[in-house]
Design a protein around this motif. Structure first.
Motif, short mmCIF file in Angstrom:
data_model
loop_
_atom_site.label_atom_id
_atom_site.label_comp_id
_atom_site.label_asym_id
_atom_site.label_seq_id
_atom_site.Cartn_x
_atom_site.Cartn_y
_atom_site.Cartn_z
N GLU A 152 -24.51 -45.22 84.92
CA GLU A 152 -23.57 -45.71 86.57
C GLU A 152 -23.18 -46.50 86.30
O GLU A 152 -21.74 -46.44 87.14
CB GLU A 152 -25.20 -46.58 87.13
CG GLU A 152 -26.46 -46.04 87.55
CD GLU A 152 -26.81 -45.75 86.08
OE1 GLU A 152 -27.42 -45.86 85.24
OE2 GLU A 152 -28.24 -44.62 86.44
N SER A 153 -22.74 -47.30 85.00
CA SER A 153 -21.66 -48.40 85.04
C SER A 153 -20.58 -47.44 84.93
O SER A 153 -19.00 -47.41 84.80
CB SER A 153 -22.08 -49.15 83.61
OG SER A 153 -22.56 -49.81 84.08
N GLN A 154 -20.70 -46.05 83.99
CA GLN A 154 -19.89 -45.04 83.31
C GLN A 154 -18.91 -45.03 84.92
O GLN A 154 -17.80 -44.09 84.66
CB GLN A 154 -20.00 -44.07 82.54
CG GLN A 154 -20.58 -44.30 81.07
CD GLN A 154 -20.90 -43.25 80.42
OE1 GLN A 154 -21.16 -42.50 81.31
NE2 GLN A 154 -21.38 -43.26 79.22
N ASP A 194 -23.46 -57.16 85.52
CA ASP A 194 -23.53 -56.75 83.98
C ASP A 194 -22.50 -56.69 83.31
O ASP A 194 -21.14 -56.70 83.09
CB ASP A 194 -23.56 -54.86 84.39
CG ASP A 194 -23.61 -54.54 83.39
OD1 ASP A 194 -23.32 -55.14 81.86
OD2 ASP A 194 -23.97 -53.03 82.82
N SER A 225 -24.19 -47.54 80.63
CA SER A 225 -24.84 -46.45 81.11
C SER A 225 -24.34 -45.93 82.02
O SER A 225 -22.58 -45.89 82.73
CB SER A 225 -26.00 -47.43 82.11
OG SER A 225 -24.66 -48.24 83.22
#
Length: 532
Positions: A476-478, A444, A474
């Motif tokens: 998940e990325s957080q 990402d 997002s």
């Protein structure tokens, strides 16, 4: 000036206090604001330099002015100091990069050194030591008030206005201080038979500047040189050679800038050594606590100022009480030792902080530190002035400022080097321990960009930027972003608290030295003969 009426002395003291507050508020307002200023201008590797250069030029100016003001009087130098300081503040507000800011802070520091040295010397001219103790407490209280107001105003300004107003807000107060000194302070007359020690001044400067440069530039990391490099060894060599020449000059000139005979007085020597280590330990806490609050705890500059305020209030109260107690009893040794011990405990507590330490505990530690500082600070300039003859008060007070500033400057330089080294070491250690598991390489691009953002500890000082980056990812990325943020904050916390350990050691040395301080009665009335 001891012959002046009480009313005239009080008028002059109002002018002196205004000048001191002008310099002090501009000094304390910077601490909270510097992390945000660095975030705007860049150059976190130079973070400590914006403070170090100020103390360096202040150190040199204070000792040079001490002897000259003994010859020509205090008034001219108070006015000169206010003017130079104001010019430095104006230019600092116009800085467009960190190098310009450091350069203009050097000018500001020179003005501050002139003001600080002359202010405390002028009080020595006005009052005998017993009454001087009371005014020393008042002057320390001025620092306390500025320590309360400065962080609050500094935080508010960088949160709500352009950071440049940190330097410009109090310039009108400088104009008022200038006019009060110009109108009320008696004109000095040149002391006959005295001359300026130009060569001594040159080689004293040539001793101090390379030493502080070496301590600031040595270490690991960007813009640093290894301790064994030719650059650092060369600076130490210049320091030693200049010091030997300086001592040789001082033993031969008629009016030395720093009379070496003063060091035969044990009270003079011990008091200055205590001041050196007191300031070395203190400055680490003052400079790096805001960095911990904003970079590790993630709170705004305004709230960082609120957190530092109780320490300043504690310092304000105990400094005033300490001065009053010494004035009434004439005793100072126990007061100094107790204050230093409490200060050491406060800094030691700061060493045990982690990213999860509650803010209320940090505030409690700072209160303990403030109580110790306020108790000890009025003591050691007073002991120096009380131990020398009246005609040496200027150079003796300047020497006290010299040792204080050297302690603060060397302390910050050493702690800055330790911080740079320890944060790099800790980041590598944490990355090796669990970096690959918690922060895998992501496909990402947005996440990769945000991770690169917080991988630079400098960006932790701009909390709005961090919050915006987190919200843009997002869920998940957080999670990955938060883990990386925790890692960097842990590394920053480790490096900052390591500096507190160094500060605690320096404060403990001051306690031991204070135990060797000889206590002699404070002079009062018209007894102005040399004591001790």
């Amino acid at each position: 000036m001891t012959h002046l009426t009480d009313k005239k002395k009080l008028t002059i003291m109002i002018a002196i206090i205004t000048a001191l507050f002008f310099a002090a508020i501009n000094q304390t307002i910077i601490g909270i604001a510097m992390p945000r200023i660095i975030a705007k201008l860049g150059g976190v590797d130079y973070y400590s330099w914006a403070i170090t250069i100020y103390l360096l030029t202040s150190t040199v100016a204070s000792i040079l002015v001490g002897k000259i003001s003994d010859i020509y009087g205090r008034r001219t130098f108070l006015l000169l100091g206010i003017g130079v300081f104001s010019l430095g503040a104006i230019l600092s507000g116009f800085a467009t990069d960190i190098i310009q800011l450091i350069s203009f802070r050097a000018i500001q520091g020179a003005g501050a050194g002139i003001i600080m040295s002359t202010v405390f010397t002028a009080v020595g001219d006005l009052y005998e030591p017993r009454e001087r103790a009371k005014w020393s407490g008042v002057l320390s209280a001025v620092f306390g008030i500025s320590s309360v107001a400065g962080p609050l105003l500094g935080g508010y300004i960088v949160d709500h206005l352009d950071w440049r107003w940190v330097f410009w807000t109090f310039l009108p107060l400088g104009v008022i201080a200038f006019m009060l000194i110009f109108i009320n302070f008696p004109k000095g007359t040149k002391r006959e038979g005295e001359s300026i020690d130009y060569w001594g001044s040159l080689f004293l400067t040539s001793t101090i500047v390379p030493l502080l440069l070496a301590l600031s530039l040595a270490g690991e990391g960007p813009n640093k040189y290894a301790w064994g490099s030719w650059q650092i060894l060369g600076l130490f060599a210049v320091t030693i050679i200049a010091l030997l020449i300086f001592i040789w000059i001082q033993m031969r000139v008629k009016s030395p800038v720093l009379p070496l005979g003063l060091f035969k007085n044990s009270i003079f020597t011990v008091s200055n050594l205590v001041s050196f280590f007191l300031n070395a330990g203190m400055m680490g806490a003052i400079i790096y606590v805001p960095l911990f609050l904003q970079g590790v705890k993630g709170i705004s500059p305004t709230h960082s100022g609120y957190a530092a305020m109780p320490m300043s209030i504690a310092m304000l109260v105990t400094s005033a009480l300490s001065g009053q107690f010494i004035s009434k009893t004439g005793k100072y040794k126990k007061m100094g030792i107790i204050g230093l011990m409490v200060m050491t405990i406060g800094i030691s507590c700061l060493y045990f902080m982690t990213p999860t330490t509650p803010i209320y505990l940090l505030i409690l530690y700072l209160i303990v530190l403030g109580l110790g500082l306020g108790t000890a600070m009025p003591v050691f300039t007073l002991t120096v002035q009380n131990a020398v003859a009246p005609h040496q008060i200027g150079v003796a007070t300047a020497s006290s400022q010299l040792f204080r500033n050297l302690g603060g400057t060397i302390g910050i330089a050493v702690m800055g080097s330790i911080m740079s080294t320890s944060i790099a070491k800790k980041m590598t250690e944490l990355a090796g321990a669990h970096g690959q598991q918690t922060i895998p390489v992501s496909t990402d691009p947005a996440l990769a960009e945000k991770l690169a953002l917080i991988n630079n500890p400098q960006n932790l000082l701009d909390q709005p930027k961090i919050e915006a980056a987190l919200k843009s990812l997002s869920p998940e990325s957080q999670v990955l972003f938060t883990k990386m943020l925790d890692t960097v904050q842990e590394a920053l916390s480790y490096s900052i608290t390591t500096t507190f350990l160094v500060g605690a050691i320096m404060a403990a040395i001051a306690v031991v030295l204070a135990c060797f301080l000889k206590e002699i009665p404070l002079r009062s009335g018209k007894n102005m003969e040399k004591s001790g």
